[in-house]
Design a protein around this motif. Structure first.
Motif, PDB file in Angstrom:
ATOM      1  N   UNK A  98     -17.514  23.638   0.690  1.00  0.00           N
ATOM      2  CA  UNK A  98     -16.906  23.535  -0.634  1.00  0.00           C
ATOM      3  C   UNK A  98     -17.574  22.430  -1.448  1.00  0.00           C
ATOM      4  N   UNK A  99     -17.373  22.472  -2.744  1.00  0.00           N
ATOM      5  CA  UNK A  99     -17.914  21.423  -3.611  1.00  0.00           C
ATOM      6  C   UNK A  99     -17.322  20.064  -3.266  1.00  0.00           C
ATOM      7  N   UNK A 100     -16.038  20.067  -2.903  1.00  0.00           N
ATOM      8  CA  UNK A 100     -15.389  18.817  -2.507  1.00  0.00           C
ATOM      9  C   UNK A 100     -16.066  18.228  -1.282  1.00  0.00           C
ATOM     10  N   UNK A 101     -16.297  19.056  -0.269  1.00  0.00           N
ATOM     11  CA  UNK A 101     -16.927  18.565   0.964  1.00  0.00           C
ATOM     12  C   UNK A 101     -18.358  18.096   0.713  1.00  0.00           C
ATOM     13  N   UNK A 102     -19.074  18.799  -0.146  1.00  0.00           N
ATOM     14  CA  UNK A 102     -20.444  18.395  -0.472  1.00  0.00           C
ATOM     15  C   UNK A 102     -20.454  17.029  -1.148  1.00  0.00           C
ATOM     16  N   UNK A 103     -19.519  16.828  -2.066  1.00  0.00           N
ATOM     17  CA  UNK A 103     -19.446  15.541  -2.750  1.00  0.00           C
ATOM     18  C   UNK A 103     -18.993  14.448  -1.785  1.00  0.00           C
ATOM     19  N   UNK A 104     -18.092  14.793  -0.886  1.00  0.00           N
ATOM     20  CA  UNK A 104     -17.637  13.852   0.137  1.00  0.00           C
ATOM     21  C   UNK A 104     -18.812  13.372   0.986  1.00  0.00           C
ATOM     22  N   UNK A 125     -14.591  20.991  -9.645  1.00  0.00           N
ATOM     23  CA  UNK A 125     -13.613  20.436  -8.717  1.00  0.00           C
ATOM     24  C   UNK A 125     -12.306  20.231  -9.471  1.00  0.00           C
ATOM     25  N   UNK A 126     -11.214  20.160  -8.734  1.00  0.00           N
ATOM     26  CA  UNK A 126      -9.906  19.983  -9.349  1.00  0.00           C
ATOM     27  C   UNK A 126      -9.665  18.510  -9.679  1.00  0.00           C
ATOM     28  N   UNK A 127      -8.667  18.271 -10.495  1.00  0.00           N
ATOM     29  CA  UNK A 127      -8.297  16.898 -10.840  1.00  0.00           C
ATOM     30  C   UNK A 127      -7.862  16.130  -9.602  1.00  0.00           C
ATOM     31  N   UNK A 128      -7.140  16.782  -8.725  1.00  0.00           N
ATOM     32  CA  UNK A 128      -6.697  16.158  -7.484  1.00  0.00           C
ATOM     33  C   UNK A 128      -7.896  15.743  -6.627  1.00  0.00           C
ATOM     34  N   UNK A 129      -8.871  16.627  -6.505  1.00  0.00           N
ATOM     35  CA  UNK A 129     -10.086  16.308  -5.739  1.00  0.00           C
ATOM     36  C   UNK A 129     -10.837  15.168  -6.406  1.00  0.00           C
ATOM     37  N   UNK A 130     -10.880  15.197  -7.737  1.00  0.00           N
ATOM     38  CA  UNK A 130     -11.551  14.127  -8.479  1.00  0.00           C
ATOM     39  C   UNK A 130     -10.957  12.774  -8.114  1.00  0.00           C
ATOM     40  N   UNK A 131      -9.619  12.663  -8.156  1.00  0.00           N
ATOM     41  CA  UNK A 131      -8.979  11.377  -7.887  1.00  0.00           C
ATOM     42  C   UNK A 131      -9.213  10.919  -6.455  1.00  0.00           C
ATOM     43  N   UNK A 132      -9.232  11.829  -5.513  1.00  0.00           N
ATOM     44  CA  UNK A 132      -9.502  11.461  -4.113  1.00  0.00           C
ATOM     45  C   UNK A 132     -10.916  10.914  -3.970  1.00  0.00           C
ATOM     46  N   UNK A 133     -11.878  11.631  -4.544  1.00  0.00           N
ATOM     47  CA  UNK A 133     -13.274  11.201  -4.443  1.00  0.00           C
ATOM     48  C   UNK A 133     -13.521   9.915  -5.223  1.00  0.00           C
ATOM     49  N   UNK A 134     -12.926   9.810  -6.400  1.00  0.00           N
ATOM     50  CA  UNK A 134     -13.088   8.603  -7.205  1.00  0.00           C
ATOM     51  C   UNK A 134     -12.530   7.389  -6.473  1.00  0.00           C
TER      52      UNK A 134
END
Length: 65
Positions: A2-8, A36-45
């Motif tokens: 996923x995009x989230x995992x790639x960014x992680x 990515x979702x707003x929720x994912x954004x805040x986790x990664x940020x």
């Protein structure tokens, strides 16, 4: 992957504050375009900011030694 995992993975591989600040810019673009979702954004940020804080703290500690 996923995009989230790639960014992680990118966040975890970053080794300098400059790397992390560049990732913040990329992250902003991803959330703006809806990749990515707003929720994912805040986790990664939050992860990015914590890593920046840790690196800055390490730098300050090394200057004291």
């Amino acid at each position: 992957m996923t995009n989230f995992k790639a960014m992680l993975l990118r966040v975890n591989k970053a080794v300098t504050i400059s790397d992390l600040k560049a990732l913040e810019i990329s992250l902003s673009r991803l959330v703006t375009t809806g990749v990515i979702t707003t929720s994912e954004f805040w986790k990664l940020d939050d992860m990015i900011l914590n890593r920046i804080f840790k690196l800055e703290t390490d730098i300050q500690m090394n200057k004291r030694d």
